[in-house]
Design a protein around this motif. Structure first.
Motif, PDB file in Angstrom:
ATOM      1  N   LEU A 153       0.841  -1.193   0.000  1.00  0.00           N
ATOM      2  CA  LEU A 153       0.000   0.000   0.000  1.00  0.00           C
ATOM      3  C   LEU A 153       0.881   1.250   0.000  1.00  0.00           C
ATOM      4  N   PRO A 154       0.455   2.313  -0.699  1.00  0.00           N
ATOM      5  CA  PRO A 154       1.182   3.572  -0.591  1.00  0.00           C
ATOM      6  C   PRO A 154       1.243   4.016   0.871  1.00  0.00           C
ATOM      7  N   GLU A 155       2.316   4.682   1.216  1.00  0.00           N
ATOM      8  CA  GLU A 155       2.543   5.057   2.611  1.00  0.00           C
ATOM      9  C   GLU A 155       1.391   5.877   3.187  1.00  0.00           C
ATOM     10  N   ILE A 156       0.775   6.725   2.356  1.00  0.00           N
ATOM     11  CA  ILE A 156      -0.288   7.593   2.856  1.00  0.00           C
ATOM     12  C   ILE A 156      -1.519   6.817   3.302  1.00  0.00           C
ATOM     13  N   PHE A 157      -1.626   5.556   2.882  1.00  0.00           N
ATOM     14  CA  PHE A 157      -2.785   4.750   3.269  1.00  0.00           C
ATOM     15  C   PHE A 157      -2.426   3.643   4.260  1.00  0.00           C
ATOM     16  N   GLN A 158      -1.247   3.711   4.848  1.00  0.00           N
ATOM     17  CA  GLN A 158      -0.831   2.683   5.789  1.00  0.00           C
ATOM     18  C   GLN A 158      -1.221   2.995   7.229  1.00  0.00           C
ATOM     19  N   LYS A 159      -1.559   4.257   7.517  1.00  0.00           N
ATOM     20  CA  LYS A 159      -1.945   4.619   8.878  1.00  0.00           C
ATOM     21  C   LYS A 159      -3.275   3.967   9.259  1.00  0.00           C
ATOM     22  N   THR A 160      -3.377   3.559  10.509  1.00  0.00           N
ATOM     23  CA  THR A 160      -4.641   2.990  10.996  1.00  0.00           C
ATOM     24  C   THR A 160      -5.314   3.884  12.034  1.00  0.00           C
ATOM     25  N   ASP A 161      -4.565   4.746  12.695  1.00  0.00           N
ATOM     26  CA  ASP A 161      -5.117   5.623  13.727  1.00  0.00           C
ATOM     27  C   ASP A 161      -5.056   7.058  13.231  1.00  0.00           C
ATOM     28  N   ILE A 212     -13.087   4.368   4.225  1.00  0.00           N
ATOM     29  CA  ILE A 212     -14.208   4.230   5.152  1.00  0.00           C
ATOM     30  C   ILE A 212     -14.067   5.126   6.379  1.00  0.00           C
ATOM     31  N   TRP A 213     -12.894   5.737   6.561  1.00  0.00           N
ATOM     32  CA  TRP A 213     -12.665   6.661   7.675  1.00  0.00           C
ATOM     33  C   TRP A 213     -12.771   8.122   7.236  1.00  0.00           C
ATOM     34  N   CYS A 214     -13.085   8.344   5.980  1.00  0.00           N
ATOM     35  CA  CYS A 214     -13.100   9.700   5.424  1.00  0.00           C
ATOM     36  C   CYS A 214     -14.533  10.200   5.299  1.00  0.00           C
ATOM     37  N   PRO A 215     -14.867  11.362   5.892  1.00  0.00           N
ATOM     38  CA  PRO A 215     -16.250  11.854   5.883  1.00  0.00           C
ATOM     39  C   PRO A 215     -16.578  12.798   4.735  1.00  0.00           C
ATOM     40  N   PHE A 233     -12.021  11.845  11.580  1.00  0.00           N
ATOM     41  CA  PHE A 233     -11.850  10.666  10.723  1.00  0.00           C
ATOM     42  C   PHE A 233     -12.507   9.434  11.339  1.00  0.00           C
ATOM     43  N   CYS A 234     -13.835   9.471  11.409  1.00  0.00           N
ATOM     44  CA  CYS A 234     -14.610   8.389  12.030  1.00  0.00           C
ATOM     45  C   CYS A 234     -15.027   7.356  10.983  1.00  0.00           C
TER      46      CYS A 234
END
Length: 225
Positions: free
Chosen positions: A58-66, A183-186, A72-73
């Motif tokens: 995955l690109p680094e920008i999409f590797q964060k989980t928190d 799914i975390w992006c509003p 970002f709910c």
């Protein structure tokens, strides 16, 4: 038969059963009966397919989980009654129809331009979420923001003003597929609620909930401006 010959036969059998009938080691279809999809992006043809690098990450920008909630709910699976939530195959179907000439469809990347510069879905158009989103009171902060929103409705989304100037006529409005980062992006979900709030027909609104994070997670083609 020598032990070496027996080992070669066993290895060949293992390889044969490890792959589906007729598949090759480099094959990586989108779906069992779907190799690729031809779409149009900025007036040019683009072939959407899955990458063949089995070691891709995955690109680094999409590797964060928190990412912190709010804002970002995790978004619900159904964003609003009557609005269809779709996946990658359904989105590809809309992109293909657009490439074949259906001009009453639009796929909207709701993210800000700095995110779009890192890559977007071929065939999508960037309309940043803050060009559509209204504040919680249901209004835009300035008259220029409201004017910009009205121009988007008329010039890009196919919405007409009613003859008496009171409200909007959605009879020729395009079917919109909106997405953002995941799914975390509003962002896209807020835009959907704004559009519903002014009367946009829910059956003309589709939501790709998985967004860019799901798109890149299965290795589908992206384009950069």
């Amino acid at each position: 038969m020598t032990q070496r010959a027996t080992s070669k036969i066993l290895l060949a059998l293992v390889a044969a059963f490890a792959l589906p009938l007729g598949a090759s080691a480099t094959e990586n279809k989108i779906a069992r009966n779907l190799e690729s999809v031809e779409v149009m992006h900025d007036g040019k043809p683009v072939t959407v397919y899955r990458g063949h690098d089995r070691d891709a990450k995955l690109p680094e920008i999409f590797q964060k989980t928190d990412r912190g909630c709010p804002p970002f709910c995790v978004q619900p699976i159904i964003i609003a009654d009557g609005v269809e939530t779709i996946g990658e195959l359904e989105l590809l179907g809309y992109l293909k129809r657009m490439a074949q000439g259906e001009d009453d469809l639009m796929v909207i990347d709701s993210r800000t331009p700095d995110w779009v510069m890192r890559g977007t879905i071929p065939g999508s158009v960037n309309i940043p979420w803050n060009k559509i989103n209204r504040e919680t009171a249901g209004t835009f902060e300035t008259p220029s923001e409201a004017d910009s929103f009205h121009h988007i409705l008329e010039d890009e989304l196919g919405v007409d003003k009613k003859p008496d100037g009171a409200g909007w006529d959605f009879s020729r409005a395009k079917t919109l597929v909106l997405f953002c980062n995941g799914i975390w992006c509003p962002q896209s979900s807020m835009n959907i609620h704004t559009l519903i709030g002014i009367g946009y027909p829910v059956h003309k609104l589709k939501w790709y909930r998985g967004g860019m994070q799901d798109w890149v997670s299965v290795g589908l083609t992206i384009v950069k401006p």
